[in-house]
Design a protein around this motif. Sequence first.
Motif, PDB file in Angstrom:
ATOM      1  N   ASN A   1      31.509  10.499  -1.761  1.00 41.23           N
ATOM      2  CA  ASN A   1      30.532  11.442  -2.273  1.00 41.23           C
ATOM      3  C   ASN A   1      29.169  10.758  -2.352  1.00 41.23           C
ATOM      4  O   ASN A   1      29.057   9.678  -2.938  1.00 41.23           O
ATOM      5  CB  ASN A   1      30.989  11.912  -3.658  1.00 41.23           C
ATOM      6  CG  ASN A   1      29.972  12.775  -4.350  1.00 41.23           C
ATOM      7  OD1 ASN A   1      28.982  12.268  -4.884  1.00 41.23           O
ATOM      8  ND2 ASN A   1      30.210  14.069  -4.365  1.00 41.23           N
ATOM      9  N   PRO A   2      28.105  11.322  -1.765  1.00 38.94           N
ATOM     10  CA  PRO A   2      26.802  10.651  -1.745  1.00 38.94           C
ATOM     11  C   PRO A   2      26.246  10.343  -3.130  1.00 38.94           C
ATOM     12  O   PRO A   2      25.669   9.273  -3.356  1.00 38.94           O
ATOM     13  CB  PRO A   2      25.897  11.640  -1.009  1.00 38.94           C
ATOM     14  CG  PRO A   2      26.828  12.454  -0.178  1.00 38.94           C
ATOM     15  CD  PRO A   2      28.079  12.572  -0.982  1.00 38.94           C
ATOM     16  N   GLN A   3      26.415  11.289  -4.063  1.00 40.62           N
ATOM     17  CA  GLN A   3      25.887  11.075  -5.409  1.00 40.62           C
ATOM     18  C   GLN A   3      26.611   9.928  -6.121  1.00 40.62           C
ATOM     19  O   GLN A   3      25.975   9.080  -6.763  1.00 40.62           O
ATOM     20  CB  GLN A   3      26.001  12.363  -6.236  1.00 40.62           C
ATOM     21  CG  GLN A   3      25.100  13.493  -5.775  1.00 40.62           C
ATOM     22  CD  GLN A   3      25.636  14.236  -4.555  1.00 40.62           C
ATOM     23  OE1 GLN A   3      26.796  14.086  -4.169  1.00 40.62           O
ATOM     24  NE2 GLN A   3      24.784  15.050  -3.943  1.00 40.62           N
TER      25      GLN A   3
ATOM     26  N   ALA B   1      25.646   6.604  -4.448  1.00 43.86           N
ATOM     27  CA  ALA B   1      24.309   6.177  -4.882  1.00 43.86           C
ATOM     28  C   ALA B   1      24.379   5.539  -6.267  1.00 43.86           C
ATOM     29  O   ALA B   1      23.763   4.493  -6.510  1.00 43.86           O
ATOM     30  CB  ALA B   1      23.358   7.361  -4.889  1.00 43.86           C
ATOM     31  N   GLN B   2      25.103   6.153  -7.174  1.00 42.09           N
ATOM     32  CA  GLN B   2      25.224   5.597  -8.519  1.00 42.09           C
ATOM     33  C   GLN B   2      25.938   4.250  -8.497  1.00 42.09           C
ATOM     34  O   GLN B   2      25.560   3.326  -9.228  1.00 42.09           O
ATOM     35  CB  GLN B   2      25.981   6.564  -9.434  1.00 42.09           C
ATOM     36  CG  GLN B   2      26.064   6.112 -10.887  1.00 42.09           C
ATOM     37  CD  GLN B   2      24.704   5.906 -11.504  1.00 42.09           C
ATOM     38  OE1 GLN B   2      23.922   6.852 -11.617  1.00 42.09           O
ATOM     39  NE2 GLN B   2      24.378   4.680 -11.907  1.00 42.09           N
TER      40      GLN B   2
ATOM     41  N   ILE C   1      17.097   3.317  -3.735  1.00 40.79           N
ATOM     42  CA  ILE C   1      18.049   4.007  -2.873  1.00 40.79           C
ATOM     43  C   ILE C   1      17.270   4.676  -1.739  1.00 40.79           C
ATOM     44  O   ILE C   1      16.226   5.305  -1.965  1.00 40.79           O
ATOM     45  CB  ILE C   1      18.848   5.068  -3.646  1.00 40.79           C
ATOM     46  CG1 ILE C   1      19.758   4.430  -4.705  1.00 40.79           C
ATOM     47  CG2 ILE C   1      19.670   5.930  -2.692  1.00 40.79           C
ATOM     48  CD1 ILE C   1      20.925   3.634  -4.139  1.00 40.79           C
TER      49      ILE C   1
ATOM     50  N   ILE D   1      17.921   7.395   1.354  1.00 37.20           N
ATOM     51  CA  ILE D   1      18.868   8.341   1.942  1.00 37.20           C
ATOM     52  C   ILE D   1      18.290   8.958   3.209  1.00 37.20           C
ATOM     53  O   ILE D   1      17.081   9.184   3.313  1.00 37.20           O
ATOM     54  CB  ILE D   1      19.294   9.452   0.959  1.00 37.20           C
ATOM     55  CG1 ILE D   1      18.103  10.321   0.534  1.00 37.20           C
ATOM     56  CG2 ILE D   1      19.992   8.854  -0.256  1.00 37.20           C
ATOM     57  CD1 ILE D   1      18.501  11.571  -0.254  1.00 37.20           C
TER      58      ILE D   1
ATOM     59  N   SER E   1      19.899  16.447  -6.130  1.00 38.10           N
ATOM     60  CA  SER E   1      21.221  16.121  -6.654  1.00 38.10           C
ATOM     61  C   SER E   1      21.418  14.618  -6.821  1.00 38.10           C
ATOM     62  O   SER E   1      22.168  14.178  -7.706  1.00 38.10           O
ATOM     63  CB  SER E   1      22.307  16.689  -5.736  1.00 38.10           C
ATOM     64  OG  SER E   1      22.389  15.965  -4.509  1.00 38.10           O
ATOM     65  N   ILE E   2      20.746  13.826  -5.991  1.00 39.14           N
ATOM     66  CA  ILE E   2      20.853  12.375  -6.101  1.00 39.14           C
ATOM     67  C   ILE E   2      19.823  11.826  -7.086  1.00 39.14           C
ATOM     68  O   ILE E   2      20.131  10.961  -7.913  1.00 39.14           O
ATOM     69  CB  ILE E   2      20.717  11.711  -4.719  1.00 39.14           C
ATOM     70  CG1 ILE E   2      21.920  12.074  -3.849  1.00 39.14           C
ATOM     71  CG2 ILE E   2      20.574  10.189  -4.837  1.00 39.14           C
ATOM     72  CD1 ILE E   2      21.878  11.533  -2.444  1.00 39.14           C
TER      73      ILE E   2
ATOM     74  N   LYS F   1      20.793  11.697 -10.622  1.00 40.63           N
ATOM     75  CA  LYS F   1      21.895  10.813 -11.005  1.00 40.63           C
ATOM     76  C   LYS F   1      21.480   9.350 -11.118  1.00 40.63           C
ATOM     77  O   LYS F   1      22.253   8.533 -11.628  1.00 40.63           O
ATOM     78  CB  LYS F   1      23.028  10.925  -9.975  1.00 40.63           C
ATOM     79  CG  LYS F   1      23.682  12.304  -9.878  1.00 40.63           C
ATOM     80  CD  LYS F   1      24.516  12.601 -11.096  1.00 40.63           C
ATOM     81  CE  LYS F   1      25.374  13.853 -10.895  1.00 40.63           C
ATOM     82  NZ  LYS F   1      24.596  15.078 -10.643  1.00 40.63           N
ATOM     83  N   ILE F   2      20.299   8.997 -10.622  1.00 40.76           N
ATOM     84  CA  ILE F   2      19.930   7.580 -10.578  1.00 40.76           C
ATOM     85  C   ILE F   2      18.642   7.322 -11.339  1.00 40.76           C
ATOM     86  O   ILE F   2      17.847   8.230 -11.572  1.00 40.76           O
ATOM     87  CB  ILE F   2      19.792   7.084  -9.120  1.00 40.76           C
ATOM     88  CG1 ILE F   2      18.682   7.854  -8.381  1.00 40.76           C
ATOM     89  CG2 ILE F   2      21.120   7.225  -8.366  1.00 40.76           C
ATOM     90  CD1 ILE F   2      18.403   7.337  -6.982  1.00 40.76           C
TER      91      ILE F   2
ATOM     92  N   LEU G   1      13.802   6.643  -5.337  1.00 39.05           N
ATOM     93  CA  LEU G   1      14.556   7.234  -4.236  1.00 39.05           C
ATOM     94  C   LEU G   1      13.637   7.446  -3.048  1.00 39.05           C
ATOM     95  O   LEU G   1      12.626   8.155  -3.139  1.00 39.05           O
ATOM     96  CB  LEU G   1      15.161   8.575  -4.678  1.00 39.05           C
ATOM     97  CG  LEU G   1      15.918   9.378  -3.617  1.00 39.05           C
ATOM     98  CD1 LEU G   1      17.136   8.605  -3.119  1.00 39.05           C
ATOM     99  CD2 LEU G   1      16.340  10.739  -4.184  1.00 39.05           C
TER     100      LEU G   1
END
Length: 258
Positions: free
Chosen positions: A155-157, A160-161, A171, A173, A192-193, A196-197, A201
């Motif tokens: 899962n990308p999310q 990433a975490q 990060i 992407i 969405s990412i 979470k971080i 990004l």
Amino acid sequence: MSGVFNRVIPCLLLQDGGLVKTERFKKPKYVGDPINAIRIFNDKYVDELIFLDINASRLNKEPDYDLIARIAGECFMPLCYGGGIKTLEQARKLVAIGVEKISINSMAIYDLELIKQLVSELGSQSVVGAIDIKRNFWGKEYVYDASKSRLTNLNPQIHAQNLVDAGVGEIFINDVSRDGTFSGYNTALVSSIADKINVPLIVCGGASSIGDMQDVFMAGASAAAAGSLFVFYGPHRAVLINYPDYSIVKKLFSSNAA
């Protein structure tokens, strides 16, 4: 993530010593000499440059240190490099020749310990966790391993975490389905990412205009990266290394940094 100045970053692809541009990670097209491109970007006050060797990991080759040293020697701006990095010693060698940031992609899928080693040795600010993302047949997004041309079940999310937990300072992407298409960034994926971080990004894949970059900043990106936008020009995609005027970039994006 807010709190940092938004950056606009050319992301340049290397293959056999030359610059190429892909579409959806396929059909690499030669677009010129990397040293000539750097000299143009130097004159444009580019924030940063990202160079990715698209063959090194796939062919199990080490980075081309001689070429990277030449690239680093010409750059007036921070340089991030990715491709073929599998060991701490390789990363040390790259830093010694002038690379400020090490981007780890395929190896990060299978070996988070390498990330931790790099962070311990070089510091978080010098390690970028890179993630290629692609949809499966049913439209669900997963981490894509470009070195093996296969979709993983990650899962990308969550990935990433995990990279952030391992210590990366940024990060990066890239949406495979939008690479080289001028179709705009995948802002839903970005949001969405970003949610979470807690590190900057960098987003790549699909940029067609300054407006797309504004959109991706609003979605939570700290940096907008692009390839085709900076190497092609006009409806017929003539090869022309270009970058927005410095004053335009700062005027458009400084208001988004908070």
